[in-house]
Design an enzyme around this catalytic site. Structure first.
Site, short mmCIF file in Angstrom:
data_model
loop_
_atom_site.label_atom_id
_atom_site.label_comp_id
_atom_site.label_asym_id
_atom_site.label_seq_id
_atom_site.Cartn_x
_atom_site.Cartn_y
_atom_site.Cartn_z
N GLU A 248 0.79 -1.24 0.00
CA GLU A 248 0.00 0.00 0.00
C GLU A 248 0.82 1.29 0.00
OE1 GLU A 248 -2.73 -0.45 3.27
OE2 GLU A 248 -3.49 -2.36 2.53
N GLU A 359 -6.25 -10.74 -1.51
CA GLU A 359 -7.12 -10.51 -0.35
C GLU A 359 -8.58 -10.43 -0.77
OE1 GLU A 359 -5.73 -7.24 2.09
OE2 GLU A 359 -3.62 -7.73 1.73
#
Ligand code: 9MR
Length: 445
Positions: A248, A359
């Site tokens: 991220e 995910e």
């Protein structure tokens, strides 16, 4: 545990025989194209009684060649035996034999599960995981806040080398080693779930603490990556096959160079915009040669983010330090569109890097039967897309991981009750599970 398994296997064999006799195998076969991958056909358990009844009908319909002098006009047309379409989606994974997702998709990609230590050590869940998944990600147990030991680090008295502890993830790595499940190492360098003191001079956790220098932070980063990899790779050799090296780091509009996250990233603020490159450089230096290094992010299908990620990973690829892109894929029921999502996989695929769906969950906030079927459809279409992209060589998708085992345990429940996953709280399969298996009972559109 074992006797129950044997009993289930016995039942499974009976179903399998009935299914083969009556229907033959069906599934995602691409016919006679030898080059095309075909997912291993998941066995679709049917109630033995129902199958038998249908089998008898089939036998009668198939008997169409009796008597050479039969009147042509009255000869019944040969008909395909009608295939039983699943209507009961809620099968107890504890009491019944259900098909294995990882077996079904084994010619395409591994199927992963993100799980917490507590859930994994539950016998029923552990057994289900062994049956369904061949890849695992620790939900929280390998993140920096779980591994960094502040007291020991302070006592060691060096500014540049932290001390780590692995009690959070030891049992999970051992579970993988014992059951031949591979682990995605999640995650080494992340702005979140890394304690503030790790970025401060003297590892201070006081209000007036000041950032350590770039040079110190580079050494801390290198030592952290080295220590995690050394421990995991010597204690559990061969278990970790992929590392989320950086998580991220891209947030266009946040002020960082080239769309990088800045405002809440102490990595960016202490080291600067090259912290991602440095992390991959160190990761390559200490990883086992067969371990794959990933950049992992969410909302990768947003165009500004996708562009920034591509720029970043292409630069690291030129340096030879990255093997793949992780698309987290926390998605909604209608957003992103599958067109945008697929377009992103194609664009990432063009880099030649591996793609992993790291995910996956679908943020469903209602629990009507109708919506559960729609969720199953969305899962089915996603897997249909993955399959197509692999078949056509558009993307080298090597893993699809769902972020949690049961709806109950999903991280999404922090915002109110959610139903994003493949199993419900009593470990029954949901339509979503059958969607992953491309079951005929789940509409594709
Ligand atoms: O599943 C994780 C949840 O238990 C934690 O509370 C949360 C805290 O950040 O992190 C969750 O996992 C995240 C993952 O590590 C990175 N991508 C987003 C995931 C969901 O927040």
């Amino acid at each position: 545990m074992l006797p129950r398994k044997r009993k289930r296997i016995g039942k499974f064999v009976v179903w399998l025989l009935v299914a083969v006799m009556v229907f033959g195998f069906t599934g995602c076969s691409q016919g006679d194209d030898g080059d095309v991958k075909t997912p291993t056909q998941g066995v679709q358990p049917t109630k033995p009684g129902d199958s038998k009844a249908q089998g008898d009908d089939v036998g009668q319909e198939a008997g169409i060649t009796q008597g050479a002098n039969q009147d042509a006009d009255t000869t019944p047309e040969p008909t395909e035996p009608e295939k039983e379409v699943r209507t009961d989606f809620y099968i107890s994974a504890i009491d019944e034999e259900i098909p294995s997702m990882y077996e079904y998709w084994k010619d395409y990609f591994s199927i992963g599960i993100a799980i917490t230590r507590g859930e994994l050590l539950n016998d029923f869940k552990g057994e289900l995981i062994i049956q369904q998944f061949n890849s695992m990600t620790c939900g929280n147990e390998m993140k920096p806040d779980a591994l960094l030991d502040r007291e020991a680090t302070k006592s060691a008295g060096t500014e540049t080398c932290p001390v780590l502890k692995f009690d959070s993830c030891d049992e999970m790595l051992q579970f993988c080693m014992d059951n031949n499940i591979k682990m995605r190492g999640h995650t080494l360098v992340w702005h979140s779930q890394t304690p503030d003191w790790f970025f401060m001079e003297g590892y201070s956790n006081k209000q007036d603490a000041v950032f350590a220098s770039r040079e110190v932070m580079l050494l801390r980063m290198e030592n952290y990556i080295r220590l995690v990899m050394e421990y995991v790779n010597t204690t559990y050799p061969g278990v970790v096959y992929a590392w989320d090296v950086v998580n991220e780091a891209i947030a266009p509009g946040d002020g960082g160079e080239d769309g990088m996250r800045m405002s809440d990233s102490f990595w960016y603020q202490t080291i600067g915009s090259d912290f991602v490159e440095k992390a991959f450089e160190y990761a390559r230096k200490y990883a086992d040669p067969e371990q794959k290094l990933f950049y992992n992010d969410f909302n990768t299908y947003e165009s500004a983010k996708r562009i920034a990620i591509l720029k970043l990973v292409n630069k690291i690829k030129e340096q030879g330090n990255i093997d793949g892109i992780g698309m987290q894929s926390h998605i909604g029921m209608s957003s992103p569109t599958l067109l945008d999502y697929e377009e992103t996989i194609r664009k990432f695929g063009e880099t030649g890097l591996e793609i992993q769906i790291t995910e996956l969950d679908i943020n469903l906030d209602t629990n009507t039967e109708e919506d559960f079927i729609k969720e199953g459809t969305r899962y089915k279409r996603l897997f249909f897309t993955f399959k197509n992209l692999v078949d056509t060589g558009a993307a080298n998708i090597t893993n699809v991981t769902v972020w949690g085992l049961t709806d109950e345990g999903s991280w999404l429940n922090k915002d109110g009750k959610r139903y994003p996953l493949l199993f419900n709280q009593v470990l029954e399969t949901k339509p979503a599970f059958w969607g992953v298996l491309m079951d005929d009972g789940i509409p594709l559109y």
